[in-house]
Design a protein around this motif. Structure first.
Motif, PDB file in Angstrom:
ATOM      1  N   GLY A  22      -2.858  12.310   5.292  1.00 11.87           N
ATOM      2  CA  GLY A  22      -3.108  10.969   5.827  1.00 11.87           C
ATOM      3  C   GLY A  22      -4.115  10.202   4.986  1.00 11.87           C
ATOM      4  O   GLY A  22      -3.923   9.019   4.690  1.00 11.87           O
ATOM      5  N   ASN A  23      -5.180  10.892   4.586  1.00  9.51           N
ATOM      6  CA  ASN A  23      -6.185  10.244   3.736  1.00  9.51           C
ATOM      7  C   ASN A  23      -5.622   9.905   2.363  1.00  9.51           C
ATOM      8  O   ASN A  23      -5.926   8.847   1.808  1.00  9.51           O
ATOM      9  N   LEU A  24      -4.810  10.796   1.812  1.00  5.84           N
ATOM     10  CA  LEU A  24      -4.179  10.533   0.517  1.00  5.84           C
ATOM     11  C   LEU A  24      -3.335   9.264   0.580  1.00  5.84           C
ATOM     12  O   LEU A  24      -3.449   8.383  -0.280  1.00  5.84           O
ATOM     13  N   LEU A  25      -2.507   9.154   1.604  1.00  8.22           N
ATOM     14  CA  LEU A  25      -1.661   7.972   1.743  1.00  8.22           C
ATOM     15  C   LEU A  25      -2.487   6.721   2.004  1.00  8.22           C
ATOM     16  O   LEU A  25      -2.253   5.670   1.401  1.00  8.22           O
ATOM     17  N   ARG A  26      -3.454   6.832   2.893  1.00  6.82           N
ATOM     18  CA  ARG A  26      -4.295   5.675   3.245  1.00  6.82           C
ATOM     19  C   ARG A  26      -5.080   5.180   2.034  1.00  6.82           C
ATOM     20  O   ARG A  26      -5.032   4.006   1.682  1.00  6.82           O
ATOM     21  N   TRP A  30      -4.757   1.714  -0.359  1.00  8.10           N
ATOM     22  CA  TRP A  30      -5.895   0.801  -0.509  1.00  8.10           C
ATOM     23  C   TRP A  30      -6.336   0.678  -1.966  1.00  8.10           C
ATOM     24  O   TRP A  30      -6.670  -0.424  -2.436  1.00  8.10           O
ATOM     25  N   ILE A  31      -6.355   1.778  -2.690  1.00  7.77           N
ATOM     26  CA  ILE A  31      -6.757   1.736  -4.099  1.00  7.77           C
ATOM     27  C   ILE A  31      -5.736   0.931  -4.908  1.00  7.77           C
ATOM     28  O   ILE A  31      -6.113   0.070  -5.716  1.00  7.77           O
ATOM     29  N   SER A  32      -4.455   1.184  -4.696  1.00  8.61           N
ATOM     30  CA  SER A  32      -3.438   0.445  -5.450  1.00  8.61           C
ATOM     31  C   SER A  32      -3.463  -1.040  -5.102  1.00  8.61           C
ATOM     32  O   SER A  32      -3.329  -1.899  -5.980  1.00  8.61           O
ATOM     33  N   PHE A  85       0.445  -4.295 -12.776  1.00  8.85           N
ATOM     34  CA  PHE A  85       1.473  -3.261 -12.920  1.00  8.85           C
ATOM     35  C   PHE A  85       0.879  -1.878 -12.660  1.00  8.85           C
ATOM     36  O   PHE A  85       1.530  -1.024 -12.052  1.00  8.85           O
ATOM     37  N   LEU A  86      -0.371  -1.656 -13.093  1.00  6.85           N
ATOM     38  CA  LEU A  86      -1.037  -0.389 -12.805  1.00  6.85           C
ATOM     39  C   LEU A  86      -1.180  -0.190 -11.297  1.00  6.85           C
ATOM     40  O   LEU A  86      -0.951   0.911 -10.781  1.00  6.85           O
ATOM     41  N   GLY A  87      -1.518  -1.254 -10.572  1.00 11.80           N
ATOM     42  CA  GLY A  87      -1.599  -1.167  -9.119  1.00 11.80           C
ATOM     43  C   GLY A  87      -0.265  -0.795  -8.499  1.00 11.80           C
ATOM     44  O   GLY A  87      -0.203   0.015  -7.565  1.00 11.80           O
ATOM     45  N   ILE A  88       0.815  -1.356  -9.041  1.00 11.20           N
ATOM     46  CA  ILE A  88       2.158  -1.037  -8.540  1.00 11.20           C
ATOM     47  C   ILE A  88       2.507   0.419  -8.841  1.00 11.20           C
ATOM     48  O   ILE A  88       3.067   1.127  -7.992  1.00 11.20           O
ATOM     49  N   PHE A  92       3.353   3.428  -6.220  1.00 15.50           N
ATOM     50  CA  PHE A  92       4.525   4.293  -6.329  1.00 15.50           C
ATOM     51  C   PHE A  92       4.116   5.765  -6.359  1.00 15.50           C
ATOM     52  O   PHE A  92       4.782   6.611  -5.760  1.00 15.50           O
ATOM     53  N   LEU A  93       3.030   6.075  -7.045  1.00 10.03           N
ATOM     54  CA  LEU A  93       2.613   7.467  -7.182  1.00 10.03           C
ATOM     55  C   LEU A  93       2.010   8.053  -5.910  1.00 10.03           C
ATOM     56  O   LEU A  93       1.966   9.272  -5.758  1.00 10.03           O
TER      57      LEU A  93
END
Length: 135
Positions: A22-26, A30-32, A85-88, A92-93
């Motif tokens: 959950g933290n990884l996804l959250r 937010w970071i991206s 693009f890095l944010g995108i 995706f990652l």
């Protein structure tokens, strides 16, 4: 008493894994989002008054490694479109990392059926990326 203690520890480990996922996804989202937002600000600062021509579609015939190299160079140079693009790419990652995390979790649990299924999903992702950039 011993048996219930072991079962409680297994459930606790599963809850920990769910919390990590959950933290990884959250945080991944937010970071991206933050990276893309910063890229948008940088782009607007440099190109805010430019008029874009959207009547012509420009397609690049580059492989994934050329695209990654161009984005990397653009981020180093502070180009807004590369930062967006890095944010995108980070967005995706995020679920890809979730699948990789699941693979390691299934390996630790010795649940080999799910290891195989997760490995197949990872192969499908890799093939999709590879064939998506090659023409």
């Amino acid at each position: 008493m011993e048996k219930s203690k072991v079962m409680t520890q297994e459930k606790f480990g599963e809850k920990d894994f769910q919390k990590i996922v959950g933290n990884l996804l959250r945080y991944g989202v937010w970071i991206s989002l933050s990276v893309a937002f910063i890229g948008g600000i940088v782009y607007l600062l440099h190109h805010g008054s430019d008029i874009e021509n959207y009547s012509v579609f420009k397609e690049n015939d580059r492989n994934i490694f050329e695209v990654i190299g161009a984005v990397y160079q653009g981020v180093i140079q502070g180009r807004g479109e590369s930062i967006i693009f890095l944010g995108i790419v980070l967005l995706f990652l995020t679920p890809v990392f979730r699948v990789l995390l699941s693979l390691f979790s299934f390996l630790l649990e010795k649940d080999y059926l799910y290891v195989v299924i997760t490995a197949i999903v990872i192969c499908i992702i890799i093939m999709s990326i590879s064939f998506g950039f090659s023409h």
